[in-house]
Design a protein around this motif. Structure first.
Motif, mmCIF file in Angstrom:
data_model
loop_
_atom_site.group_PDB
_atom_site.id
_atom_site.type_symbol
_atom_site.label_atom_id
_atom_site.label_comp_id
_atom_site.label_asym_id
_atom_site.label_seq_id
_atom_site.Cartn_x
_atom_site.Cartn_y
_atom_site.Cartn_z
ATOM 1 N N ALA A 182 49.801 -34.400 57.568
ATOM 2 C CA ALA A 182 50.471 -34.947 56.386
ATOM 3 C C ALA A 182 49.547 -35.844 55.572
ATOM 4 N N ASP A 183 48.572 -36.473 56.226
ATOM 5 C CA ASP A 183 47.644 -37.329 55.489
ATOM 6 C C ASP A 183 46.845 -36.538 54.453
ATOM 7 N N LEU A 184 46.631 -35.249 54.730
ATOM 8 C CA LEU A 184 45.862 -34.427 53.791
ATOM 9 C C LEU A 184 46.617 -34.215 52.485
ATOM 10 N N LEU A 185 47.953 -34.243 52.566
ATOM 11 C CA LEU A 185 48.751 -34.013 51.372
ATOM 12 C C LEU A 185 48.583 -35.129 50.341
ATOM 13 N N ALA A 186 48.124 -36.280 50.777
ATOM 14 C CA ALA A 186 47.898 -37.392 49.851
ATOM 15 C C ALA A 186 46.536 -37.298 49.169
ATOM 16 N N ARG A 187 45.725 -36.331 49.582
ATOM 17 C CA ARG A 187 44.394 -36.166 49.012
ATOM 18 C C ARG A 187 44.393 -35.007 48.006
ATOM 19 N N PRO A 188 43.465 -35.001 47.047
ATOM 20 C CA PRO A 188 43.327 -33.838 46.160
ATOM 21 C C PRO A 188 42.949 -32.595 46.977
ATOM 22 N N LEU A 189 43.687 -31.524 46.777
ATOM 23 C CA LEU A 189 43.442 -30.290 47.525
ATOM 24 C C LEU A 189 42.544 -29.361 46.709
ATOM 25 N N LEU A 190 41.455 -28.945 47.298
ATOM 26 C CA LEU A 190 40.512 -28.030 46.660
ATOM 27 C C LEU A 190 40.774 -26.622 47.180
ATOM 28 N N PHE A 191 40.871 -25.672 46.278
ATOM 29 C CA PHE A 191 41.238 -24.301 46.627
ATOM 30 C C PHE A 191 40.050 -23.354 46.468
ATOM 31 N N HIS A 192 40.091 -22.255 47.259
ATOM 32 C CA HIS A 192 39.192 -21.123 47.039
ATOM 33 C C HIS A 192 39.902 -20.167 46.086
ATOM 34 N N THR A 193 39.258 -19.833 44.985
ATOM 35 C CA THR A 193 39.888 -19.009 43.957
ATOM 36 C C THR A 193 40.410 -17.691 44.503
ATOM 37 N N ASN A 194 39.643 -17.055 45.386
ATOM 38 C CA ASN A 194 40.021 -15.729 45.890
ATOM 39 C C ASN A 194 41.048 -15.790 47.015
ATOM 40 N N TYR A 195 41.232 -16.960 47.613
ATOM 41 C CA TYR A 195 42.170 -17.095 48.732
ATOM 42 C C TYR A 195 43.045 -18.327 48.529
ATOM 43 N N PRO A 196 43.863 -18.326 47.473
ATOM 44 C CA PRO A 196 44.649 -19.523 47.164
ATOM 45 C C PRO A 196 45.717 -19.839 48.202
ATOM 46 N N ALA A 216 43.701 -29.407 42.922
ATOM 47 C CA ALA A 216 43.008 -30.368 42.061
ATOM 48 C C ALA A 216 41.852 -29.689 41.345
ATOM 49 N N ALA A 217 41.283 -28.676 41.996
ATOM 50 C CA ALA A 217 40.228 -27.836 41.419
ATOM 51 C C ALA A 217 40.111 -26.605 42.305
ATOM 52 N N ASP A 218 39.606 -25.521 41.753
ATOM 53 C CA ASP A 218 39.371 -24.336 42.590
ATOM 54 C C ASP A 218 37.985 -23.780 42.290
ATOM 55 N N PHE A 219 37.409 -23.161 43.305
ATOM 56 C CA PHE A 219 36.039 -22.651 43.240
ATOM 57 C C PHE A 219 36.000 -21.254 43.854
ATOM 58 N N ASP A 220 35.114 -20.406 43.339
ATOM 59 C CA ASP A 220 35.062 -19.032 43.834
ATOM 60 C C ASP A 220 33.988 -18.816 44.886
ATOM 61 N N GLN A 221 33.332 -19.894 45.319
ATOM 62 C CA GLN A 221 32.324 -19.788 46.364
ATOM 63 C C GLN A 221 32.501 -20.925 47.366
ATOM 64 N N VAL A 222 32.310 -20.592 48.644
ATOM 65 C CA VAL A 222 32.436 -21.617 49.685
ATOM 66 C C VAL A 222 31.401 -22.715 49.489
ATOM 67 N N MET A 233 35.474 -35.016 45.762
ATOM 68 C CA MET A 233 36.517 -34.501 44.881
ATOM 69 C C MET A 233 37.836 -34.267 45.613
ATOM 70 N N GLY A 234 37.787 -34.135 46.946
ATOM 71 C CA GLY A 234 39.006 -33.883 47.691
ATOM 72 C C GLY A 234 38.710 -33.235 49.024
ATOM 73 N N VAL A 235 39.718 -32.563 49.582
ATOM 74 C CA VAL A 235 39.585 -31.882 50.871
ATOM 75 C C VAL A 235 39.775 -30.382 50.639
ATOM 76 N N ALA A 236 39.156 -29.591 51.486
ATOM 77 C CA ALA A 236 39.218 -28.130 51.365
ATOM 78 C C ALA A 236 39.532 -27.531 52.715
ATOM 79 N N VAL A 237 40.030 -26.311 52.717
ATOM 80 C CA VAL A 237 40.253 -25.588 53.966
ATOM 81 C C VAL A 237 39.464 -24.280 53.882
ATOM 82 N N VAL A 238 38.618 -24.032 54.904
ATOM 83 C CA VAL A 238 37.599 -22.985 54.844
ATOM 84 C C VAL A 238 37.466 -22.343 56.218
ATOM 85 N N GLN A 239 37.014 -21.085 56.243
ATOM 86 C CA GLN A 239 36.687 -20.435 57.518
ATOM 87 C C GLN A 239 35.502 -21.162 58.163
ATOM 88 N N ARG A 240 35.680 -21.565 59.407
ATOM 89 C CA ARG A 240 34.671 -22.407 60.066
ATOM 90 C C ARG A 240 33.297 -21.731 60.127
#
Length: 297
Positions: A182-196, A216-222, A233-240
């Motif tokens: 839940a703490d992550l929800l208070a942070r800006p979430l960064l998205f991958h454009t191809n995997y929203p 908060a922003a999205d990017f098309d490259q890891v 800029m925030g937190v992201a979720v990515v394939q490890r």
């Protein structure tokens, strides 16, 4: 002895149209006219006495008889193409040509390749340009690494390697403030454009309720996502598997470490045509890749 086999041009026209779902696209791939494809398939259907295709809108879809015939002859067509190319180019059986997505290539494969070269000094590697819509059938490529689930095209053998583990990323300095999902929800979430949907998938799997997830922003490259996290800029979720070097160097951190981890349905697979017998060199590479993947699990 009477020959029952159709001509190779007819078989190539059939296989290309079946794979691409379009007579016009098959014509483009084989560098002939659409009329030539239509006539070749008509001759083949007359020769076999069955309809191989039916129309669905703008697509040409295999009938049941067509699908069965493709399963039977497709591997042989691929084998003939591969054998012919090998003779023409006289490529060494110890030379492998691969196609790998750039992100996995740079972040996961390249750091490990010195180990492969040290173990198999006689095997040379070359890499074909990456094409997202590659049909995985080019005779001059030995194997492909591609991201997918279980819905691979007919005639493709695919073995999972890495890429299913999904992790949330933050700056190391932010770790003390991030104790629960839940703490992550208070942070800006960064998205991958191809995997929203990655963030929604991660929150659902950790049982964390949330409202609409707005990037908060999205990017098309890891690599850009990682740079955005480092910049604060925030937190992201990515394939490890795609951020191992950055994690090892301490430039980023896993915000919430979970056991077992959150897994995606998709991941990177080693792919090759099922009808093409792998060379000893490819078997060596396959065994090495699976070993490297197992070490990441």
């Amino acid at each position: 002895m009477r020959m029952h086999s159709p001509s190779l041009p007819e078989l190539h026209a059939f296989a290309a149209a079946a794979r691409l779902g379009s007579f016009s696209r098959a014509a483009g791939e084989l560098h002939v006219t659409q009329g030539a494809i239509s006539r070749a398939i008509a001759r083949l259907e007359e020769h076999l006495g069955v309809a191989l295709f039916e129309r669905e809108g703008r697509r040409s879809v295999l009938t049941r008889a067509g699908a069965d015939y493709l399963d039977a002859v497709g591997p042989s067509i691929t084998a003939i193409e591969s054998a012919t190319l090998a003779v023409r180019t006289r490529r060494s059986p110890r030379q492998l040509r691969l196609s790998v997505p750039p992100t996995l290539f740079s972040h996961w494969l390249i750091p490990r390749l010195p180990d492969f070269s040290a173990r198999h000094p006689g095997i040379g590697l070359s890499f074909a340009p990456y094409r997202r819509d590659d049909p995985l059938s080019a005779p001059d490529i030995d194997a492909w690494i591609r991201i997918g689930q279980a819905d691979w095209p007919a005639g493709i053998t695919a073995e999972y390697l890495v890429g299913r583990e999904l992790v949330p990323l933050c700056r190391p300095a932010d770790l003390p403030q991030l104790r629960t999902p839940a703490d992550l929800l208070a942070r800006p979430l960064l998205f991958h454009t191809n995997y929203p949907g990655n963030w929604a998938h991660w929150f659902a799997n950790v049982g964390c309720a949330h409202g609409p997830l707005v990037p908060a922003a999205d990017f098309d490259q890891v690599s850009l996502l990682v740079q955005a996290v480092i910049a604060g800029m925030g937190v992201a979720v990515v394939q490890r598997a795609l951020v191992e070097p950055e994690l090892a160097a301490g430039r980023i951190a896993v915000a919430i470490a979970l056991e077992p981890p959150v897994l995606l349905d998709r991941g990177y697979h080693l792919c090759r045509p099922a009808g093409r017998a792998p060379s000893p060199a490819l078997e060596n590479l396959r065994a090495w890749l699976l070993e490297q993947a197992a070490a990441c699990a």
